[in-house]
Design a protein around this motif. Structure first.
Motif, PDB file in Angstrom:
ATOM      1  N   ALA A 155      19.866 -25.598 -21.027  1.00  0.00           N
ATOM      2  CA  ALA A 155      20.330 -24.434 -21.784  1.00  0.00           C
ATOM      3  C   ALA A 155      21.832 -24.439 -22.008  1.00  0.00           C
ATOM      4  O   ALA A 155      22.311 -23.912 -23.008  1.00  0.00           O
ATOM      5  CB  ALA A 155      19.905 -23.151 -21.068  1.00  0.00           C
ATOM      6  N   ARG A 156      22.582 -25.034 -21.125  1.00  0.00           N
ATOM      7  CA  ARG A 156      24.048 -25.061 -21.275  1.00  0.00           C
ATOM      8  C   ARG A 156      24.498 -25.855 -22.496  1.00  0.00           C
ATOM      9  O   ARG A 156      25.578 -25.626 -23.013  1.00  0.00           O
ATOM     10  CB  ARG A 156      24.686 -25.636 -20.024  1.00  0.00           C
ATOM     11  N   LYS A 157      23.666 -26.783 -22.942  1.00  0.00           N
ATOM     12  CA  LYS A 157      24.031 -27.599 -24.109  1.00  0.00           C
ATOM     13  C   LYS A 157      23.554 -26.994 -25.422  1.00  0.00           C
ATOM     14  O   LYS A 157      23.891 -27.502 -26.481  1.00  0.00           O
ATOM     15  CB  LYS A 157      23.480 -29.014 -23.948  1.00  0.00           C
ATOM     16  N   LEU A 158      22.775 -25.936 -25.358  1.00  0.00           N
ATOM     17  CA  LEU A 158      22.241 -25.302 -26.557  1.00  0.00           C
ATOM     18  C   LEU A 158      23.171 -24.161 -26.947  1.00  0.00           C
ATOM     19  O   LEU A 158      23.121 -23.081 -26.384  1.00  0.00           O
ATOM     20  CB  LEU A 158      20.816 -24.813 -26.309  1.00  0.00           C
ATOM     21  N   ARG A 159      24.040 -24.404 -27.912  1.00  0.00           N
ATOM     22  CA  ARG A 159      25.120 -23.469 -28.230  1.00  0.00           C
ATOM     23  C   ARG A 159      24.759 -22.426 -29.290  1.00  0.00           C
ATOM     24  O   ARG A 159      25.451 -21.440 -29.446  1.00  0.00           O
ATOM     25  CB  ARG A 159      26.338 -24.249 -28.689  1.00  0.00           C
ATOM     26  N   SER A 160      23.700 -22.654 -30.032  1.00  0.00           N
ATOM     27  CA  SER A 160      23.354 -21.717 -31.101  1.00  0.00           C
ATOM     28  C   SER A 160      21.838 -21.553 -31.160  1.00  0.00           C
ATOM     29  O   SER A 160      21.085 -22.332 -30.570  1.00  0.00           O
ATOM     30  CB  SER A 160      23.860 -22.236 -32.451  1.00  0.00           C
ATOM     31  N   SER A 161      21.414 -20.549 -31.900  1.00  0.00           N
ATOM     32  CA  SER A 161      19.961 -20.354 -32.054  1.00  0.00           C
ATOM     33  C   SER A 161      19.339 -21.541 -32.791  1.00  0.00           C
ATOM     34  O   SER A 161      18.190 -21.901 -32.529  1.00  0.00           O
ATOM     35  CB  SER A 161      19.665 -19.038 -32.777  1.00  0.00           C
ATOM     36  N   ARG A 162      20.097 -22.162 -33.689  1.00  0.00           N
ATOM     37  CA  ARG A 162      19.570 -23.354 -34.382  1.00  0.00           C
ATOM     38  C   ARG A 162      19.385 -24.502 -33.393  1.00  0.00           C
ATOM     39  O   ARG A 162      18.384 -25.218 -33.459  1.00  0.00           O
ATOM     40  CB  ARG A 162      20.486 -23.768 -35.522  1.00  0.00           C
ATOM     41  N   ASP A 163      20.330 -24.687 -32.464  1.00  0.00           N
ATOM     42  CA  ASP A 163      20.177 -25.725 -31.439  1.00  0.00           C
ATOM     43  C   ASP A 163      18.911 -25.489 -30.610  1.00  0.00           C
ATOM     44  O   ASP A 163      18.171 -26.424 -30.314  1.00  0.00           O
ATOM     45  CB  ASP A 163      21.375 -25.746 -30.482  1.00  0.00           C
ATOM     46  N   VAL A 164      18.675 -24.242 -30.245  1.00  0.00           N
ATOM     47  CA  VAL A 164      17.481 -23.900 -29.469  1.00  0.00           C
ATOM     48  C   VAL A 164      16.231 -24.225 -30.289  1.00  0.00           C
ATOM     49  O   VAL A 164      15.291 -24.859 -29.791  1.00  0.00           O
ATOM     50  CB  VAL A 164      17.489 -22.411 -29.039  1.00  0.00           C
ATOM     51  N   ALA A 165      16.217 -23.800 -31.544  1.00  0.00           N
ATOM     52  CA  ALA A 165      15.061 -24.031 -32.410  1.00  0.00           C
ATOM     53  C   ALA A 165      14.810 -25.526 -32.602  1.00  0.00           C
ATOM     54  O   ALA A 165      13.663 -25.988 -32.492  1.00  0.00           O
ATOM     55  CB  ALA A 165      15.256 -23.348 -33.757  1.00  0.00           C
ATOM     56  N   LEU A 166      15.859 -26.294 -32.886  1.00  0.00           N
ATOM     57  CA  LEU A 166      15.703 -27.738 -33.082  1.00  0.00           C
ATOM     58  C   LEU A 166      15.154 -28.410 -31.828  1.00  0.00           C
ATOM     59  O   LEU A 166      14.252 -29.254 -31.896  1.00  0.00           O
ATOM     60  CB  LEU A 166      17.037 -28.382 -33.473  1.00  0.00           C
ATOM     61  N   THR A 167      15.690 -28.019 -30.681  1.00  0.00           N
ATOM     62  CA  THR A 167      15.259 -28.611 -29.418  1.00  0.00           C
ATOM     63  C   THR A 167      13.806 -28.269 -29.107  1.00  0.00           C
ATOM     64  O   THR A 167      13.022 -29.131 -28.703  1.00  0.00           O
ATOM     65  CB  THR A 167      16.174 -28.142 -28.272  1.00  0.00           C
ATOM     66  N   LEU A 168      13.429 -27.007 -29.315  1.00  0.00           N
ATOM     67  CA  LEU A 168      12.054 -26.602 -29.034  1.00  0.00           C
ATOM     68  C   LEU A 168      11.060 -27.273 -29.983  1.00  0.00           C
ATOM     69  O   LEU A 168       9.999 -27.744 -29.552  1.00  0.00           O
ATOM     70  CB  LEU A 168      11.920 -25.084 -29.107  1.00  0.00           C
ATOM     71  N   VAL A 169      11.395 -27.319 -31.266  1.00  0.00           N
ATOM     72  CA  VAL A 169      10.489 -27.968 -32.227  1.00  0.00           C
ATOM     73  C   VAL A 169      10.339 -29.446 -31.863  1.00  0.00           C
ATOM     74  O   VAL A 169       9.226 -29.979 -31.826  1.00  0.00           O
ATOM     75  CB  VAL A 169      10.973 -27.790 -33.676  1.00  0.00           C
ATOM     76  N   HIS A 170      11.450 -30.114 -31.566  1.00  0.00           N
ATOM     77  CA  HIS A 170      11.409 -31.530 -31.189  1.00  0.00           C
ATOM     78  C   HIS A 170      10.510 -31.718 -29.960  1.00  0.00           C
ATOM     79  O   HIS A 170       9.645 -32.597 -29.938  1.00  0.00           O
ATOM     80  CB  HIS A 170      12.830 -32.026 -30.902  1.00  0.00           C
ATOM     81  N   ALA A 171      10.707 -30.866 -28.952  1.00  0.00           N
ATOM     82  CA  ALA A 171       9.918 -30.976 -27.721  1.00  0.00           C
ATOM     83  C   ALA A 171       8.437 -30.743 -27.994  1.00  0.00           C
ATOM     84  O   ALA A 171       7.571 -31.459 -27.463  1.00  0.00           O
ATOM     85  CB  ALA A 171      10.431 -29.982 -26.684  1.00  0.00           C
TER      86      ALA A 171
END
Length: 93
Positions: free
Chosen positions: A14-30
């Motif tokens: 979570a410390r590397k996820l700086r924006s809601s887009r980062d969170v969304a990209l990471t979750l979709v990728h996962a």
């Protein structure tokens, strides 16, 4: 990560996820990887590869190469879909 009882564990830094887009990209990728892991034979293949890596049961070199090729294809698929799906979700919101 393969978890017991047909489960999958997804860990995020979570410390590397700086924006809601980062969170969304990471979750979709996962979750693309979760889908890939649930494809027929995928779980068993990964377990066999782990057994090879931990010197429990050796795979033939051609099987190791085939697994590496599969991982590259799956990573390319996840990278392709992450941006596309996140963009679609943001437009729909």
């Amino acid at each position: 990560m393969i978890a017991p009882k047909e489960g999958v564990l997804v860990l995020l830094n979570a410390r590397k996820l700086r924006s809601s887009r980062d969170v969304a990209l990471t979750l979709v990728h996962a979750f693309v990887h979760v889908d890939q892991l649930n494809r027929k034979g995928s779980r068993a293949l990964r377990i066999r590869h782990l057994q090879h890596e931990f010197h429990v049961q050796a795979l033939h070199p051609s099987q190791v190469r085939e697994f590496a090729r599969l991982l590259k294809e799956e990573e390319a698929e996840a990278q392709h879909l992450e941006g596309r799906l996140v963009d679609q979700m943001q437009r729909a919101a």
